[in-house]
Design a protein around this motif. Structure first.
Motif, PDB file in Angstrom:
ATOM      1  N   UNK A   1      26.935  21.827  38.373  1.00 18.09           N
ATOM      2  CA  UNK A   1      28.326  22.246  38.174  1.00 18.09           C
ATOM      3  C   UNK A   1      28.995  21.431  37.077  1.00 18.09           C
ATOM      4  N   UNK A   2      28.813  20.119  37.108  1.00 15.65           N
ATOM      5  CA  UNK A   2      29.515  19.248  36.161  1.00 15.65           C
ATOM      6  C   UNK A   2      28.884  19.298  34.773  1.00 15.65           C
ATOM      7  N   UNK A   3      27.559  19.180  34.693  1.00 12.92           N
ATOM      8  CA  UNK A   3      26.907  19.176  33.388  1.00 12.92           C
ATOM      9  C   UNK A   3      27.038  20.523  32.687  1.00 12.92           C
ATOM     10  N   UNK A   4      26.978  21.597  33.454  1.00 14.12           N
ATOM     11  CA  UNK A   4      27.085  22.923  32.845  1.00 14.12           C
ATOM     12  C   UNK A   4      28.488  23.162  32.293  1.00 14.12           C
ATOM     13  N   UNK A   5      29.481  22.519  32.899  1.00 12.25           N
ATOM     14  CA  UNK A   5      30.850  22.657  32.398  1.00 12.25           C
ATOM     15  C   UNK A   5      31.012  22.027  31.020  1.00 12.25           C
ATOM     16  N   UNK A   6      30.056  21.164  30.635  1.00 10.80           N
ATOM     17  CA  UNK A   6      30.089  20.570  29.300  1.00 10.80           C
ATOM     18  C   UNK A   6      29.457  21.485  28.263  1.00 10.80           C
ATOM     19  N   UNK A   7      28.747  22.501  28.722  1.00 11.50           N
ATOM     20  CA  UNK A   7      28.059  23.395  27.794  1.00 11.50           C
ATOM     21  C   UNK A   7      28.639  24.798  27.767  1.00 11.50           C
TER      22      UNK A   7
ATOM     23  N   UNK B   1      31.263  17.329  23.765  1.00  9.44           N
ATOM     24  CA  UNK B   1      29.917  17.408  24.322  1.00  9.44           C
ATOM     25  C   UNK B   1      28.934  17.860  23.250  1.00  9.44           C
ATOM     26  N   UNK B   2      27.669  17.999  23.658  1.00 15.42           N
ATOM     27  CA  UNK B   2      26.632  18.369  22.708  1.00 15.42           C
ATOM     28  C   UNK B   2      26.816  19.745  22.105  1.00 15.42           C
ATOM     29  N   UNK B   3      27.532  20.634  22.786  1.00 14.77           N
ATOM     30  CA  UNK B   3      27.716  21.994  22.279  1.00 14.77           C
ATOM     31  C   UNK B   3      29.152  22.288  21.886  1.00 14.77           C
TER      32      UNK B   3
END
Length: 746
Positions: free
Chosen positions: A336-342, A656-658
């Motif tokens: 949930x958290x990491x995907x919110x960065x992408x 973030x990276x994206x």
């Protein structure tokens, strides 16, 4: 979140046990499908609340897990003692390690790697530290000491924050087996072995009552600590333990039909808790009692056998989710958290991708990693290994050089790799089809840039703000995003100890303020800055603008708004020092009578004591500021209200990276906000000057960028970086001159 018994199909009690009158009562044997279904309810509530925010009380699923775990583990220990007359701690901790460590370590490692892929270095490093604390079952105290708001489970949360509950369980189980052994041994030596549960029950009752009382105290005094504290949570695991101790007695009273009523009543309490309990209420004490008692009733209802009419819990789908619940709990929050960065959160694409990825990772890791190792002979002494049986149950392969450690065999490895690739593919496809954040208001921004130069610093700066909003690629930022965690970038003023109640400050806040003088200490004119950390973040700009000809005094205190309201610490604890500081600072300033008083601070609704929701908190802040403004009016010859900069998106979170620059633009909705309006009203009502700072950082219909002219605006969501504060010094000079031309026109 974890247990041993429910994974193996065992029940916490089996066979017959003596009742009080010597009659033997039948205790349920075999798998407890109702408990597995209850585990499914718990994990689905947690996942739903973390992913969508609905139901708003879904976090109570953790409390359900605590009761289940206390019940099952205590039952295991009791059965072992009644069967062998002892408790083997080595066997107990071997089972716990084999059950918990492999899956948890896998998730910790994968999350740490994922953080380095999508986050700036500073945040990725923080996640790595979180992983270390979580690995050693101390994550709850790390998050509590950082005043983490568990209920703000957004993109800026740690992706490992949910490991706090695992830490609570394991800390409990470091102590509870030893206490049980002590109680059971004392009774056996007293010749009362047939009543071996009595002292254990009495001891656990005392622990439950004591923990509940402590939890109530902590909830009122330090809510953040109460939420994460093991001592404030032990009563939940303890109630489950009491159920296990009392199982023979309950089995003689609760039949299957009666059990159905009891179980449905408990299930109703859990569902009610998911919709009635909220973050604003006292939690974990007393409101966690709703799901805790509900869980206890569901478990108690099945001690004499699985109750009839309980299909919502006992159907195959729910019991399968119960089997997966540990893996699902471990994976859901990092996804949930990491995907919110992408991906853009709160979109259909984000929800679909999150569900797909966490489902694939959960099923894959459970069948190909967690379960095979759980049923392996890893950590078992050589004399107790049953290699053929282990091979049949797990089809695992022995690790060379690691006797007894069996990892997934070839088929499981292939399936596991396929699952990981499928999860990565889901993320890649979602990122590829996700619409890129578009620059808004392009025509308006280009018009600002093309407008003739009006000769003012503000006019030239507005062009820089517009250019930042139009940016489609990241410029080289100075300081870099990774440097935003450094004190000399965030709060260089802290090195001077000029923020009362902060490390390095004088214990006497008034003495602290008197020594904190900037600019020309011998100047004829004095400017006093009164506020909190937001106020002191303006000091570099004020010093740069007026330091040559003004004596600038800093009267600021940590997290202490100028409004006359009772506030709390960030963790919810009492903060009477703030009220004392406001009173003493006003008295001292009134005696000094500075030429100009600059009033500047934040108004955080989360800190308003006793507020019933955000709207009520802002209403109290507005009333408190109006009261304070009347008291501040006669202190100085002139008063200037300098509001905080509009809140923005911290680059440490959104870069973030994206991400593209537009992803770090704070949209205009809700700006400037009720606190800003209260500042303006306080100035107007008392005849003071007001400086409108929104145009310095935002273009009205477009938003507020995260950087301007290659400099990050904020070190976090609110505080200006030191370089940005100094950059806007010319705007501060112009703003003050416009607001008080009779003082600053020269």
């Amino acid at each position: 979140m974890t247990d041993t018994l429910s994974r193996t199909g065992a029940s916490p009690e089996g066979g017959s046990s003596p009742s009080r009158g010597g009659r033997r009562v039948k205790v349920a044997t075999g798998p407890r499908k109702d408990i597995q279904g209850l585990r499914a309810v718990a994990v689905l509530l947690v996942v739903a609340e973390h992913l969508t925010g609905w139901p708003h009380g879904g976090f109570i699923g953790v409390d359900v897990f605590f009761v289940i775990s206390g019940f099952l583990i205590t039952g295991l220990l009791l059965r072992e003692h009644e069967r062998t007359g002892r408790i083997s701690f080595t066997s107990f901790y071997r089972r716990r390690a084999r059950r918990i460590l492999p899956a948890a370590t896998l998730v910790l490692a994968a999350t740490a790697i994922g953080a380095w892929l999508v986050y700036p270095e500073t945040r990725a490093r923080t996640v790595g530290v979180d992983a270390i604390w979580a690995f050693f079952f101390a994550g709850n105290y790390r998050f509590a000491s950082a005043d983490t708001d568990y209920f703000a489970a957004t993109a800026d949360a740690s992706p490992l924050q949910h490991f706090w509950s695992l830490a609570v369980e394991e800390q409990f189980y470091f102590v509870w087996p030893w206490l049980m052994l002590l109680a059971l041994t004392l009774l056996a030596r007293a010749g009362r072995g047939h009543h071996s549960r009595l002292l254990a029950g009495a001891m656990m009752t005392a622990i439950v009552v004591g923990s509940f009382a402590w939890g109530l105290h902590e909830t009122l005094d330090r809510p953040a600590w109460a939420y994460f504290s093991t001592l404030a949570r032990v009563w939940e695991l303890g109630l489950g333990a009491l159920l296990a101790i009392a199982t023979p007695l309950l089995a003689g009273v609760i039949g299957r039909r009666t059990g159905a009523v009891v179980s449905w009543t408990g299930l109703g309490l859990i569902v009610a808790g998911a919709f009635l309990v909220s973050a604003e209420q006292g939690f974990p004490v007393p409101w966690a009692a709703l799901p805790v008692v509900g869980s206890a009733l569901v478990i108690a209802g099945g001690v004499g056998g699985t109750p009839p009419y309980l299909a919502p819990l006992t159907n195959r789908a729910m019991t399968y989710v119960g089997d997966l619940s540990y893996s699902l709990y471990l994976w859901h929050f990092p996804v949930i958290v990491l995907l919110a960065a992408a991906l853009p959160p709160e979109t259909t694409l984000y929800y679909a991708a999150a569900l797909a990825v966490m489902s694939i990772l959960t099923v894959t890791s459970y069948h190909c990693f967690e379960n095979p190792i759980h049923h392996s002979s890893w950590l078992e002494p050589r004399s107790r290994r049953k290699a053929p049986e282990a091979r049949r149950s797990s089809r695992a392969a022995r690790v060379p050089g690691s006797p007894g450690l069996r990892v997934p065999g070839g088929r499981h490895v292939v399936l596991g790799v396929a699952g990981v690739l499928a999860a990565v593919a889901c993320v890649g496809v979602a990122i590829a089809v996700a619409p890129q954040t578009q620059v808004r208001g392009e025509a308006e921004l280009r018009a600002i840039i093309a407008a003739p130069d009006d000769g003012t610093a503000t006019g030239a700066w507005r062009k820089d703000v517009a250019s930042a909003l139009l940016a489609t690629e990241w410029p080289t930022l100075t300081p870099s995003v990774d440097e935003l965690g450094r004190d000399d970038i965030v709060d260089p003023w802290s090195e001077d100890g000029c923020l009362a109640f902060e490390d390095g400050a004088d214990p006497d806040p008034i003495a602290n303020a008197r020594r904190c003088v900037y600019g020309d200490p011998d100047a004829d004119r004095t400017m006093a800055v009164l506020g909190d950390s937001i106020g002191i973040s303006w000091v570099p700009a004020i010093e740069e603008a007026f330091g040559d000809t003004w004596r600038i005094e800093v009267w600021t205190a940590r997290q202490c708004t100028v409004a006359d309201v009772e506030v709390t610490e960030t963790d919810g604890g009492a903060y009477p020092e703030c009220s004392d500081f406001r009173r003493d600072a006003r008295d001292a300033l009134a005696a000094e009578n500075p030429d100009v008083l600059v009033v500047t601070s934040e108004g955080d609704p989360r800190q308003v004591a006793g507020a019933e929701g955000t709207d009520d908190a802002f209403a109290r802040l507005g009333e408190g500021l109006a009261t304070a403004a009347e008291e501040l009016a006669p202190i100085a010859d002139h008063t200037v209200y300098l509001p905080p900069p509009p809140p923005g998106l911290p680059l440490t979170e959104c870069r973030t990276g994206t991400a593209v620059p537009a992803d770090c633009v704070r949209r205009p909705a809700g700006l400037p906000g009720p606190w800003y309006d209260a500042f303006r009203a306080a100035a107007e009502d008392t005849g003071a000057a007001f400086v409108d700072v929104v145009p310095w950082f935002c273009v009205g219909g477009v938003g507020c960028p995260g950087f301007v002219d290659g400099v990050p605006v904020r070190a976090d969501a609110a505080h200006l970086t030191d370089p940005m504060s100094r950059k806007v010094a010319p705007l501060v000079r112009e703003g003050f001159a416009e607001a008080l031309p009779e003082v600053f026109a020269d």
